[in-house]
Write a protein that holds these residues in place. Sequence first.
Motif, short mmCIF file in Angstrom:
data_model
loop_
_atom_site.label_atom_id
_atom_site.label_comp_id
_atom_site.label_asym_id
_atom_site.label_seq_id
_atom_site.Cartn_x
_atom_site.Cartn_y
_atom_site.Cartn_z
N ILE A 106 0.87 -1.19 0.00
CA ILE A 106 0.00 0.00 0.00
C ILE A 106 0.90 1.23 0.00
N PRO A 107 0.76 2.11 -0.98
CA PRO A 107 1.62 3.29 -1.04
C PRO A 107 1.51 4.15 0.22
N ALA A 108 2.63 4.77 0.58
CA ALA A 108 2.65 5.64 1.76
C ALA A 108 1.58 6.73 1.66
N ALA A 109 1.36 7.24 0.46
CA ALA A 109 0.37 8.32 0.27
C ALA A 109 -1.03 7.89 0.69
N ILE A 110 -1.37 6.63 0.42
CA ILE A 110 -2.69 6.10 0.82
C ILE A 110 -2.78 6.01 2.34
N LYS A 111 -1.73 5.52 2.97
CA LYS A 111 -1.71 5.42 4.44
C LYS A 111 -1.81 6.80 5.07
N ILE A 112 -1.09 7.76 4.49
CA ILE A 112 -1.11 9.13 5.01
C ILE A 112 -2.51 9.72 4.91
N THR A 113 -3.16 9.51 3.76
CA THR A 113 -4.54 10.01 3.57
C THR A 113 -5.47 9.38 4.60
N LEU A 114 -5.33 8.07 4.82
CA LEU A 114 -6.18 7.36 5.78
C LEU A 114 -5.98 7.93 7.19
N LEU A 132 -8.66 9.86 9.66
CA LEU A 132 -8.96 9.40 11.02
C LEU A 132 -8.70 10.50 12.05
N THR A 133 -7.64 11.27 11.82
CA THR A 133 -7.36 12.41 12.70
C THR A 133 -8.51 13.40 12.65
N ALA A 134 -8.97 13.69 11.43
CA ALA A 134 -10.07 14.65 11.24
C ALA A 134 -11.37 14.13 11.85
N ALA A 135 -11.51 12.81 11.94
CA ALA A 135 -12.74 12.22 12.49
C ALA A 135 -12.82 12.36 14.01
N GLY A 136 -11.68 12.68 14.64
CA GLY A 136 -11.72 12.95 16.09
C GLY A 136 -11.01 11.96 16.99
N PHE A 137 -10.25 11.00 16.43
CA PHE A 137 -9.52 10.06 17.30
C PHE A 137 -8.43 10.79 18.07
N VAL A 138 -8.21 10.39 19.31
CA VAL A 138 -7.14 11.02 20.10
C VAL A 138 -5.92 10.11 20.18
N ASN A 139 -6.05 8.91 19.66
CA ASN A 139 -4.93 7.97 19.65
C ASN A 139 -5.03 7.10 18.40
N ILE A 140 -3.98 7.17 17.54
CA ILE A 140 -3.96 6.40 16.30
C ILE A 140 -2.65 5.62 16.23
N GLU A 141 -2.78 4.30 16.06
CA GLU A 141 -1.59 3.47 15.89
C GLU A 141 -1.19 3.58 14.43
N THR A 150 7.41 1.58 4.92
CA THR A 150 7.24 3.02 4.64
C THR A 150 6.92 3.83 5.90
N SER A 151 7.09 3.25 7.07
CA SER A 151 6.67 3.91 8.32
C SER A 151 7.29 5.29 8.53
N THR A 152 8.58 5.44 8.22
CA THR A 152 9.23 6.74 8.40
C THR A 152 8.58 7.79 7.49
N GLU A 153 8.33 7.39 6.25
CA GLU A 153 7.69 8.28 5.27
C GLU A 153 6.28 8.67 5.72
N VAL A 154 5.56 7.68 6.22
CA VAL A 154 4.18 7.92 6.67
C VAL A 154 4.17 8.90 7.84
N MET A 155 5.03 8.67 8.83
CA MET A 155 5.07 9.54 10.01
C MET A 155 5.47 10.97 9.64
N ALA A 156 6.31 11.09 8.61
CA ALA A 156 6.75 12.43 8.18
C ALA A 156 5.66 13.14 7.38
N GLY A 157 4.77 12.37 6.76
CA GLY A 157 3.78 12.94 5.84
C GLY A 157 2.43 13.29 6.43
N ILE A 158 2.12 12.73 7.60
CA ILE A 158 0.79 12.98 8.17
C ILE A 158 0.65 14.40 8.71
N ALA A 189 -13.85 7.05 5.79
CA ALA A 189 -12.46 6.58 5.80
C ALA A 189 -12.41 5.07 5.52
N GLY A 190 -13.35 4.34 6.11
CA GLY A 190 -13.42 2.89 5.90
C GLY A 190 -13.73 2.53 4.45
#
Length: 303
Positions: A25-33, A37-46, A61-69, A276-277
């Motif tokens: 799954i491309p990092a861009a898709i994970k970042i969008t997801l 989820l952040t916009a939906a109101g979660f206070v904790n996201i793994e 791609t975890s480093t890329e994802v964390m940098a892109g969110i 999001a789902g």
Amino acid sequence: MTFPTKVKIVEVGPRDGLQNEKETIPAAIKITLINQLTAAGFVNIEAASFVSPKWVPQMATSTEVMAGITRKPGVIYSALAPNMKGLEAALAAGADEVVIFGSASEAFSQKNINCSIAESIERFRDVALATKQAGKRLRGSISCVFGCPYQGEVGIDAVVDVLHRMRDLGCDEIDIADTIGVGTPHQVKAVMQRLVQEFPADRLSGHFHDTYGQALANIYASLEAGISIYHASVAGLGGCPYAKGATGNVATEDVLYMMQGLGIETGIDLNAVVQAGQFISQHLGRKAASRAGNAIAAKLASA
């Protein structure tokens, strides 16, 4: 029995949910997801896992994802770190919470990571210490609490032993996980009632898989025992590679729908989570595994 008036839902879809997907799954898709989820109101996201890409290619791609969110103040973005190398990467990527893990089943521990429960948790000592020194939250996750694919039943004393070990490492929160989804409400309530005598109830969380269709009932039983933190995965994503036949985590949309019906506050926009789902399910080319999510999506589409 008085239910909690408010619960915290930890969204685990981006990590626990996606880690076993075969197709990259491309990092861009994970970042969008994660942003959805952040916009939906979660206070904790793994959000990520800093494990060897050889073992979990999907998390490469975890480093890329964390940098892109797009981070929202007050939201905890968690990452798994199984060793010091993983921890260094997690801290460099800006993880707010580091997750370590151990099994309540000796057989699962041996099959999964080739060492005993005691050895596995001892390995985390340096990670735990360094996490605390860095001023980050530390979360411990106990797998196979309600049953194991290799040894069957897991005794409550074994669970309490791991709980104590994780407490002693300084865990701020400890997850009680039904990794293969075999737990039933009566058993779950009894286990949770015992565990809240050993560790503060407001720092224990329920992590349920829906293999046998018991996850929502098990969450209800946990509510009766005073547990107010639950893990859930958007669209019901996920599974366990070491547990044959184990399906995904309980779907976040289903949990939110139930909480809404119980009048329990979550602070999360259910319709936004549904969207999001649907987004991630469309990308994966399959229908979401959330009944409430699919029902609400159909209703929204026809409105």
